[in-house]
Design an enzyme around this catalytic site. Sequence first.
Site, PDB file in Angstrom:
ATOM      1  N   ASP A  31      13.873  72.738  46.470  1.00 46.20           N
ATOM      2  CA  ASP A  31      12.594  73.272  46.350  1.00 46.20           C
ATOM      3  C   ASP A  31      11.374  72.354  46.008  1.00 46.20           C
ATOM      4  O   ASP A  31      11.895  71.120  45.283  1.00 46.20           O
ATOM      5  CB  ASP A  31      12.913  74.219  45.256  1.00 46.20           C
ATOM      6  CG  ASP A  31      11.470  74.924  44.832  1.00 46.20           C
ATOM      7  OD1 ASP A  31      10.705  75.502  46.022  1.00 46.20           O
ATOM      8  OD2 ASP A  31      10.905  74.941  43.850  1.00 46.20           O
ATOM      9  N   ASP A 230      14.192  75.901  41.102  1.00 48.88           N
ATOM     10  CA  ASP A 230      13.974  76.083  39.535  1.00 48.88           C
ATOM     11  C   ASP A 230      13.284  77.541  39.110  1.00 48.88           C
ATOM     12  O   ASP A 230      13.175  78.039  38.082  1.00 48.88           O
ATOM     13  CB  ASP A 230      13.031  75.217  38.811  1.00 48.88           C
ATOM     14  CG  ASP A 230      11.505  75.288  39.414  1.00 48.88           C
ATOM     15  OD1 ASP A 230      11.489  75.120  40.708  1.00 48.88           O
ATOM     16  OD2 ASP A 230      10.591  75.221  38.549  1.00 48.88           O
ATOM     17  N   ASP A 234      13.476  81.139  44.085  1.00 50.76           N
ATOM     18  CA  ASP A 234      14.563  80.145  44.555  1.00 50.76           C
ATOM     19  C   ASP A 234      15.898  80.991  44.383  1.00 50.76           C
ATOM     20  O   ASP A 234      16.897  80.373  44.963  1.00 50.76           O
ATOM     21  CB  ASP A 234      14.669  78.889  43.836  1.00 50.76           C
ATOM     22  CG  ASP A 234      13.334  78.068  44.218  1.00 50.76           C
ATOM     23  OD1 ASP A 234      12.884  78.303  45.171  1.00 50.76           O
ATOM     24  OD2 ASP A 234      13.011  77.506  43.102  1.00 50.76           O
TER      25      ASP A 234
END
Length: 343
Positions: A31, A230, A234
């Site tokens: 990410d 995080d 996600d």
Amino acid sequence: MASGRGAEQGILIKEAHALEIAGRVTTVVLDKTGTVTLGKPQVTVMLPADGVSQDELLATAAAVEQLSQHPLAAPITAAAHQRQLKLPTADNLEVVPGQGIVARGTDGELMVGNERLLAARKIDWSSQQADVEARRADGQAPLLVAAGNRYLGLIAVADQVAPHSREAIERLHAQGLKVQLLSGDHRAIAERVAREVGIDEVTAEVLPDEKQEVIARLRAAGQVVAMVGDGINDAPALAAADLGIAIGSGSDIAMETAEIVLVGEDLRGAARTVALARATLRTIKQNLVWAFLYNVLLIPVAAGVLVPLTGFRLPGVAAAAAMALSSVSVVGNSLLLRLRKLE
């Protein structure tokens, strides 16, 4: 032993099988916000439309963003509070996936988002198209602000790349892993971050539920995928991956979903996780070889297979000592994990 060594390195392993998977990973998907970048964006510039003041632009955006939990909301509300602006009334927040957010104000809708959000409501922002493109090319996220049918201007927000991200990517590449950046941000922003840290492959402008589809396609292609993230967005991708790795400074739901949690914000922990997993698997195989050799060679001797040929019979005490030595060698080899470098 591996779990203890991991804890020393800031790697919290929830389940033993996670290490086995980590040792077989072929692709790492990252990410962007809060993982590769610090996740602490700052307002870089405000460009009001004609006839609009900076205070009006910022106050309108902050009125909407104070209702949101998105990472880009905090710097805008902080900038408004720093200027001690009086914010217009806003409620009934609506999140439009992939576009932005909308709230109800006294005189109509208040909007903060991208071009698609304003285009869907037929609000003309074309006077600042060049500014929007220039900000994106520089790695900033331009947020367009409107009230009712009136375009107010743009606020650019930028997030800094985390200090150790490039080094982390280099370590992952050195381990023979493919690294891919997965982001919901505009492609120009994601690609600029990827170039800065050395990531070759980028998938951008994906909605939260589309992230898990990207992971599923990689797995269908035969890749063993580790997802590192995080945020709340996600979590589906972390669950869909073969191995979910959460950044410890992220959201609770991300840490709950992942099998491994990296304490702090250091992405190098992902490379350490792979190194630890591979070292652990090597140690397990070595221990199996030692145990197998002891049993194959000494059990027949202890059973008296040499008696008809040589008259030699292994004393019971010697057999017990040999088995104890087998256990000691396995434990000693496992203890060497504490000495292995994971950098």
